[in-house]
Scaffold this motif. Structure first.
Motif, PDB file in Angstrom:
ATOM      1  N   PHE A   1      -1.263   1.157  -4.696  1.00  0.00           N
ATOM      2  CA  PHE A   1      -0.558  -0.020  -4.216  1.00  0.00           C
ATOM      3  C   PHE A   1       0.356  -0.550  -5.312  1.00  0.00           C
ATOM      4  CE2 PHE A   1      -4.431  -1.560  -6.138  1.00  0.00           C
ATOM      5  CZ  PHE A   1      -4.068  -2.712  -6.807  1.00  0.00           C
ATOM      6  N   ALA A   2       1.322  -1.362  -4.895  1.00  0.00           N
ATOM      7  CA  ALA A   2       2.279  -1.962  -5.820  1.00  0.00           C
ATOM      8  C   ALA A   2       2.334  -3.458  -5.574  1.00  0.00           C
ATOM      9  CB  ALA A   2       3.648  -1.350  -5.621  1.00  0.00           C
ATOM     10  N   VAL A   3       2.479  -4.203  -6.658  1.00  0.00           N
ATOM     11  CA  VAL A   3       2.639  -5.653  -6.558  1.00  0.00           C
ATOM     12  C   VAL A   3       3.809  -6.065  -7.446  1.00  0.00           C
ATOM     13  CG1 VAL A   3       0.220  -6.141  -6.038  1.00  0.00           C
ATOM     14  CG2 VAL A   3       0.957  -6.046  -8.400  1.00  0.00           C
ATOM     15  N   PRO A   4       4.562  -7.066  -7.003  1.00  0.00           N
ATOM     16  CA  PRO A   4       5.659  -7.552  -7.855  1.00  0.00           C
ATOM     17  C   PRO A   4       5.114  -8.106  -9.167  1.00  0.00           C
ATOM     18  CG  PRO A   4       5.860  -8.422  -5.626  1.00  0.00           C
ATOM     19  CD  PRO A   4       4.516  -7.769  -5.723  1.00  0.00           C
ATOM     20  N   ARG A   5       5.715  -7.724 -10.274  1.00  0.00           N
ATOM     21  CA  ARG A   5       5.313  -8.253 -11.578  1.00  0.00           C
ATOM     22  C   ARG A   5       5.573  -9.752 -11.632  1.00  0.00           C
ATOM     23  NH1 ARG A   5       7.155  -4.811 -16.412  1.00  0.00           N
ATOM     24  NH2 ARG A   5       5.509  -3.573 -15.483  1.00  0.00           N
ATOM     25  N   ASP A   6       6.680 -10.176 -11.060  1.00  0.00           N
ATOM     26  CA  ASP A   6       7.060 -11.589 -10.996  1.00  0.00           C
ATOM     27  C   ASP A   6       7.338 -11.908  -9.531  1.00  0.00           C
ATOM     28  OD1 ASP A   6       8.362 -14.036 -10.948  1.00  0.00           O
ATOM     29  OD2 ASP A   6       9.794 -13.513 -12.521  1.00  0.00           O
TER      30      ASP A   6
ATOM     31  N   GLU B   1       0.829  -1.204   0.000  1.00  0.00           N
ATOM     32  CA  GLU B   1       0.000   0.000   0.000  1.00  0.00           C
ATOM     33  C   GLU B   1       0.866   1.257   0.000  1.00  0.00           C
ATOM     34  OE1 GLU B   1      -3.561   2.195   2.493  1.00  0.00           O
ATOM     35  OE2 GLU B   1      -2.448   0.576   3.449  1.00  0.00           O
ATOM     36  N   ILE B   2       0.455   2.222  -0.828  1.00  0.00           N
ATOM     37  CA  ILE B   2       1.074   3.552  -0.871  1.00  0.00           C
ATOM     38  C   ILE B   2       0.008   4.525  -0.393  1.00  0.00           C
ATOM     39  CG2 ILE B   2       2.079   5.337  -2.342  1.00  0.00           C
ATOM     40  CD1 ILE B   2       2.701   3.028  -4.345  1.00  0.00           C
ATOM     41  N   SER B   3       0.328   5.322   0.620  1.00  0.00           N
ATOM     42  CA  SER B   3      -0.670   6.253   1.161  1.00  0.00           C
ATOM     43  C   SER B   3      -0.018   7.590   1.485  1.00  0.00           C
ATOM     44  CB  SER B   3      -1.313   5.662   2.424  1.00  0.00           C
ATOM     45  OG  SER B   3      -0.339   5.441   3.417  1.00  0.00           O
ATOM     46  N   ASP B   4      -0.867   8.589   1.691  1.00  0.00           N
ATOM     47  CA  ASP B   4      -0.419   9.924   2.098  1.00  0.00           C
ATOM     48  C   ASP B   4       0.644  10.501   1.170  1.00  0.00           C
ATOM     49  OD1 ASP B   4      -2.124   9.735   4.321  1.00  0.00           O
ATOM     50  OD2 ASP B   4      -0.572   8.738   5.493  1.00  0.00           O
TER      51      ASP B   4
ATOM     52  N   VAL C   1       2.521  -0.751 -10.500  1.00  0.00           N
ATOM     53  CA  VAL C   1       1.964   0.213  -9.545  1.00  0.00           C
ATOM     54  C   VAL C   1       0.603   0.671 -10.059  1.00  0.00           C
ATOM     55  CG1 VAL C   1       2.297   2.430  -8.421  1.00  0.00           C
ATOM     56  CG2 VAL C   1       4.269   0.960  -8.875  1.00  0.00           C
ATOM     57  N   PHE C   2      -0.383   0.611  -9.192  1.00  0.00           N
ATOM     58  CA  PHE C   2      -1.742   1.043  -9.500  1.00  0.00           C
ATOM     59  C   PHE C   2      -2.070   2.178  -8.534  1.00  0.00           C
ATOM     60  CE2 PHE C   2      -1.156  -3.397 -10.393  1.00  0.00           C
ATOM     61  CZ  PHE C   2      -1.638  -3.524 -11.681  1.00  0.00           C
ATOM     62  N   SER C   3      -2.436   3.322  -9.081  1.00  0.00           N
ATOM     63  CA  SER C   3      -2.623   4.474  -8.195  1.00  0.00           C
ATOM     64  C   SER C   3      -3.643   5.445  -8.747  1.00  0.00           C
ATOM     65  CB  SER C   3      -1.283   5.190  -7.993  1.00  0.00           C
ATOM     66  OG  SER C   3      -0.796   5.623  -9.243  1.00  0.00           O
ATOM     67  N   THR C   4      -4.091   6.309  -7.866  1.00  0.00           N
ATOM     68  CA  THR C   4      -4.918   7.448  -8.235  1.00  0.00           C
ATOM     69  C   THR C   4      -4.204   8.701  -7.754  1.00  0.00           C
ATOM     70  OG1 THR C   4      -6.172   7.323  -6.184  1.00  0.00           O
ATOM     71  CG2 THR C   4      -7.075   6.142  -8.075  1.00  0.00           C
ATOM     72  N   PHE C   5      -4.423   9.792  -8.438  1.00  0.00           N
ATOM     73  CA  PHE C   5      -3.799  11.046  -8.032  1.00  0.00           C
ATOM     74  C   PHE C   5      -4.796  12.185  -8.173  1.00  0.00           C
ATOM     75  CE2 PHE C   5      -3.205  10.949 -12.545  1.00  0.00           C
ATOM     76  CZ  PHE C   5      -3.351  12.263 -12.947  1.00  0.00           C
ATOM     77  N   GLN C   6      -4.525  13.259  -7.456  1.00  0.00           N
ATOM     78  CA  GLN C   6      -5.331  14.474  -7.527  1.00  0.00           C
ATOM     79  C   GLN C   6      -4.369  15.650  -7.604  1.00  0.00           C
ATOM     80  OE1 GLN C   6      -8.826  15.096  -7.392  1.00  0.00           O
ATOM     81  NE2 GLN C   6      -8.206  17.174  -7.839  1.00  0.00           N
TER      82      GLN C   6
END
Length: 133
Positions: free
Chosen positions: A98-103, A75-78, A112-117
């Motif tokens: 959040f990030a998950v290992p590709r392998d 998880e990536i936050s703040d 990496v899957f994220s949203t930004f503002q």
């Protein structure tokens, strides 16, 4: 610890160097610079200071960001970021994801899957506000 730091650097760079900035525009740039971590696993604060390849379409020269990264869950936050262009105009905002290992056998390469503002800016970016994924 060295592998953990590299993992966090990869996570930060992948997230912050490939952002869709608005409908139909995709911003991707090469960066180089430094990062530092503080705190104790699993939750670390990651500070990033990078120079950006000036060939990007918005002429950004640098990027500074900070985020909380959970090295167990991904998880990536703040997250907060500021891009500064060659004229010292800035664009700033927040992000999470959040990030998950590709392998699973190679945890250094992450998806990496994220949203930004984007919450504002100065100069040519004054009053800017939009979001994306």
């Amino acid at each position: 610890m060295r592998q953990l730091r590299f993992l966090l650097l990869a996570l930060c760079v992948m997230f912050l160097t490939a952002q869709p900035l608005s409908a139909g525009i995709f911003f991707e740039a090469e960066t180089s610079g430094t990062f530092s971590t503080s705190g104790e696993p699993p939750l670390l604060t990651v500070d990033i200071i990078h120079t950006v390849d000036s060939s990007n379409p918005f002429q950004f020269a640098s990027m500074v960001a900070q985020q909380q990264a959970n090295v167990v869950t991904g998880e990536i936050s703040d997250g907060t970021f500021t891009f500064t262009d060659v004229n010292n105009d800035t664009m700033f905002g927040t992000y999470s994801g959040f990030a998950v290992p590709r392998d699973p056998n190679n945890p250094v390469v992450l998806d990496v899957f994220s949203t930004f503002q984007v919450t504002g800016g100065t100069g040519q970016f004054a009053g800017l506000s939009f979001s994306g994924t």
